[in-house]
Design an enzyme around this catalytic site. Structure first.
Site, mmCIF file in Angstrom:
data_model
loop_
_atom_site.group_PDB
_atom_site.id
_atom_site.type_symbol
_atom_site.label_atom_id
_atom_site.label_comp_id
_atom_site.label_asym_id
_atom_site.label_seq_id
_atom_site.Cartn_x
_atom_site.Cartn_y
_atom_site.Cartn_z
ATOM 1 N N CYS A 112 77.519 96.568 34.041
ATOM 2 C CA CYS A 112 78.333 95.501 32.960
ATOM 3 C C CYS A 112 77.199 94.460 32.814
ATOM 4 O O CYS A 112 76.064 94.568 33.128
ATOM 5 C CB CYS A 112 79.410 94.940 33.610
ATOM 6 S SG CYS A 112 79.275 93.561 34.549
ATOM 7 N N LYS A 164 92.342 84.717 37.273
ATOM 8 C CA LYS A 164 92.100 85.826 36.823
ATOM 9 C C LYS A 164 91.898 86.785 38.017
ATOM 10 O O LYS A 164 92.561 88.130 38.190
ATOM 11 C CB LYS A 164 90.754 86.037 35.881
ATOM 12 C CG LYS A 164 90.352 87.426 35.585
ATOM 13 C CD LYS A 164 89.222 87.522 34.638
ATOM 14 C CE LYS A 164 87.850 87.192 35.313
ATOM 15 N NZ LYS A 164 87.364 88.202 36.046
ATOM 16 N N ASN A 165 90.840 86.579 38.956
ATOM 17 C CA ASN A 165 90.567 87.338 39.845
ATOM 18 C C ASN A 165 91.636 87.411 41.025
ATOM 19 O O ASN A 165 91.300 88.122 42.106
ATOM 20 C CB ASN A 165 89.086 86.868 40.574
ATOM 21 C CG ASN A 165 88.230 87.242 39.528
ATOM 22 O OD1 ASN A 165 88.442 87.806 38.440
ATOM 23 N ND2 ASN A 165 86.997 86.519 39.701
HETATM 24 N N1 EPU Z 1 77.606 95.379 45.350
HETATM 25 C C1 EPU Z 1 76.920 96.571 45.421
HETATM 26 N N2 EPU Z 1 77.841 97.506 45.793
HETATM 27 C C2 EPU Z 1 79.053 97.451 46.283
HETATM 28 C C3 EPU Z 1 79.670 96.301 46.027
HETATM 29 C C4 EPU Z 1 79.043 95.257 45.534
HETATM 30 O O1 EPU Z 1 75.754 96.656 45.137
HETATM 31 O O2 EPU Z 1 79.564 98.416 46.587
HETATM 32 C C5 EPU Z 1 76.863 94.184 44.630
HETATM 33 C C6 EPU Z 1 77.351 93.632 43.412
HETATM 34 O O3 EPU Z 1 76.875 94.334 42.494
HETATM 35 C C7 EPU Z 1 76.821 92.245 43.389
HETATM 36 C C8 EPU Z 1 77.035 91.921 44.852
HETATM 37 O O4 EPU Z 1 76.963 92.956 45.638
HETATM 38 O O5 EPU Z 1 75.696 92.120 43.074
HETATM 39 C C9 EPU Z 1 78.465 91.072 45.341
HETATM 40 O O6 EPU Z 1 79.479 91.849 44.798
HETATM 41 P P1 EPU Z 1 80.816 91.410 44.923
HETATM 42 O O7 EPU Z 1 81.411 93.171 45.330
HETATM 43 O O8 EPU Z 1 81.330 90.738 46.041
HETATM 44 O O9 EPU Z 1 81.304 91.205 43.633
HETATM 45 P P2 EPU Z 1 82.798 92.025 42.867
HETATM 46 O O10 EPU Z 1 83.669 92.030 43.708
HETATM 47 O O11 EPU Z 1 82.286 92.728 41.954
HETATM 48 C C10 EPU Z 1 84.231 89.366 42.260
HETATM 49 C C11 EPU Z 1 84.591 88.750 41.379
HETATM 50 C C12 EPU Z 1 83.555 88.264 40.268
HETATM 51 C C13 EPU Z 1 82.578 87.208 41.435
HETATM 52 C C14 EPU Z 1 82.350 87.824 42.515
HETATM 53 C C15 EPU Z 1 81.788 87.012 43.623
HETATM 54 C C16 EPU Z 1 86.636 90.089 40.558
HETATM 55 C C17 EPU Z 1 87.261 91.033 39.570
HETATM 56 N N3 EPU Z 1 85.527 89.801 40.204
HETATM 57 O O12 EPU Z 1 83.177 90.629 41.981
HETATM 58 O O13 EPU Z 1 83.863 87.536 39.184
HETATM 59 O O14 EPU Z 1 81.714 86.683 40.593
HETATM 60 O O15 EPU Z 1 83.617 88.505 43.206
HETATM 61 O O16 EPU Z 1 82.918 86.075 44.238
HETATM 62 O O17 EPU Z 1 87.229 89.367 41.420
HETATM 63 C C18 EPU Z 1 84.151 86.700 36.891
HETATM 64 O O18 EPU Z 1 85.154 86.327 37.261
HETATM 65 O O19 EPU Z 1 83.541 86.738 35.790
HETATM 66 C C19 EPU Z 1 83.323 87.620 37.951
HETATM 67 C C20 EPU Z 1 82.273 88.437 37.752
#
Ligand code: EPU
Length: 441
Positions: free
Chosen positions: A118, A23-24
């Site tokens: 979310c 998915k990701n």
């Molecule tokens: N965060 C902030 N500000 C930002 C960006 C991130 O506060 O500008 C916080 C997030 O809220 C979180 C942490 O930093 O608490 C890490 O977030 P990150 O941005 O790394 O996660 P993401 O990109 O939102 C992706 C995956 C997640 C997976 C994480 C960790 C996708 C679509 N989502 O999320 O997958 O858990 O990276 O690898 O790629 C899932 O598939 O169920 C899922 C949640």
């Protein structure tokens, strides 16, 4: 309308599972396809609810996107003619904010809805917006409309250092940098393998992106054109789910195709608790029950650590382990929605407070000292689980709840199957093929 799984627990689970595309990785490849000229073909795209939702969203922008054969998606952006992302459908799928990149290049300005919080946390995009600004994009949030309005008056350039890494943030900045003015450097970039798949996809189309550990260097190119179809990597989170099922249900499951390095921390943890793991080849891993596993604490961190996506699955293994264990969640602030559900089946789990020296540094989300957090749980094992009525409220919790139903004595009703189907392709079919008794109603 029903949206549930009915699961009869206790059946032995043995056999092979062919993993679906990740998915990701798919979601980002679909968005990145909008940067290409002409048609893009993506293979091994899982037909899951999140992918369907994103396809619907890009179609509203004028893009042609169609599965021409099973899992092979054809995308043509010739008619991309809208620069405003639909509010309703955009808010249904978090990665919609990544559409900033193709829309800014195509139109010079765009409007993208705030992805908002979310089920697993507040999930702000503050770091990502700072990154966009550092590269020269003007971004403004209009609270009355719920939209970010962004303008790209000149080609992006410069450098950005992530104070804390962000997986999708890194990906968006990569996409924003491919047609930059000059070389762009992203520092303290996230390390997830899905990001490297995005880099590979873009590079195959002509981009010049190089990773040096947590530093990503993007040299500008003028266009991207696909030369051959790109195949999406297997879903490592799905591999972890079936591994967890094998161990918790005292079964024996081979998953493929997957390179074991992408889940090496999970494999090492399984070995430490005495679970059976056999890396059979570069593509096949066998997970099997040897004897009662031992308990073990884990704390989550981004790749290459113990991933946040795996901890809910780990919890179900720990309900069957000898002894008590602690899970400390550091990446998201609300990833324990499964706790209440597992308790309904007789699991002994409680929230615990663990002392943290510097929570602002320790946690990857934006820690707020005025908020109350539940970041750790203690699980007492082993517990015999019985059937019950449960509810899925986020994807990864869903997999845990489904496994719980499969190992519990008696019948369970699991509401919220469509949430599970946001990320798991043919879950019922795959589980049934290895002996599990599950049906969707
Ligand atoms: N965060 C902030 N500000 C930002 C960006 C991130 O506060 O500008 C916080 C997030 O809220 C979180 C942490 O930093 O608490 C890490 O977030 P990150 O941005 O790394 O996660 P993401 O990109 O939102 C992706 C995956 C997640 C997976 C994480 C960790 C996708 C679509 N989502 O999320 O997958 O858990 O990276 O690898 O790629 C899932 O598939 O169920 C899922 C949640």
């Amino acid at each position: 309308m029903e949206d549930a799984y009915i699961i009869k627990g206790g059946n032995p689970v043995r056999g092979s599972v062919k993993l679906s595309g990740a998915k990701n990785a798919s979601l980002k490849a679909i968005i990145a396809s909008l940067l290409f000229e002409g048609e893009v073909v993506l293979e091994n795209v899982p037909v899951i609810n999140d992918v369907k939702e994103l396809i619907h969203l890009v179609k509203l922008l004028g893009v042609k996107a169609e599965f021409k054969s099973e899992n092979t998606l054809h995308i043509d952006t010739t008619n991309l003619n809208q620069n405003k992302v639909d509010l309703l459908h955009g808010s249904n799928i978090r990665v919609s904010f990544m559409l900033f990149a193709p829309l800014l290049y195509k139109f010079g300005q765009c409007e993208v809805p705030n992805p908002g919080g979310c089920r697993i946390g507040a999930r702000p995009i503050d770091r990502i917006v700072s990154g966009m600004k550092s590269l020269g994009v003007e971004v403004e949030y209009i609270s009355e409309t719920g939209y970010y309005s962004a303008k790209m008056k000149r080609k992006p350039s410069g450098k950005f250092f992530f104070e804390k890494p962000s997986h999708t943030g890194t990906e968006l900045l990569i996409m924003l940098s491919v047609f930059g003015k000059d070389q762009i450097i992203i520092e303290n970039a996230a390390l997830e393998p899905e990001i490297d798949e995005l880099i590979k996809f873009l590079n195959e189309g002509g981009a010049k992106i190089q990773r040096q550990n947590s530093k990503i260097i993007i040299s500008p190119v003028n266009k991207l054109v696909q030369k051959k179809p790109f195949s999406i990597i297997s879903d490592r989170n799905e591999a972890v789910t079936f591994a967890s099922l094998a161990i918790a249900a005292e079964g024996d499951i081979i998953v493929s195709p997957i390179n074991h390095q992408s889940i090496i921390n999970f494999i090492n943890a399984l070995k430490q608790i005495g679970a059976g793991v056999n890396i059979m080849s570069d593509t096949h891993i066998r997970f099997y029950y040897k004897s009662k596993v031992k308990s073990m604490n884990v704390s989550t961190s981004p790749h290459p650590g113990f991933m946040t996506d795996w901890q809910p699955n780990w919890a179900i293994i720990m309900t069957q382990a000898n002894g008590s264990s602690i899970i400390h969640e550091r990446v998201f602030e609300n990833r324990f929605s499964y706790v209440e559900e597992l308790r309904k089946l007789g699991a002994d789990i409680e929230y615990v407070k663990l002392p943290v020296k510097d929570p602002f540094k320790y946690f990857y989300f934006n820690y707020d000292s005025l908020k109350k957090y539940n970041q750790a749980i203690k699980i007492i094992g082993p517990q015999k689980l019985h059937g019950g009525v449960m509810k899925i409220s986020d994807l990864r919790a869903g997999a845990t709840i489904a496994i719980a139903g499969l190992i519990a004595e008696g019948t369970s009703v699991v509401n919220g199957a469509s949430i599970m189907e946001r990320g798991y392709e043919n879950f019922v079919k795959k589980v049934s093929a290895i002996g599990g008794e599950i049906k969707k109603v």
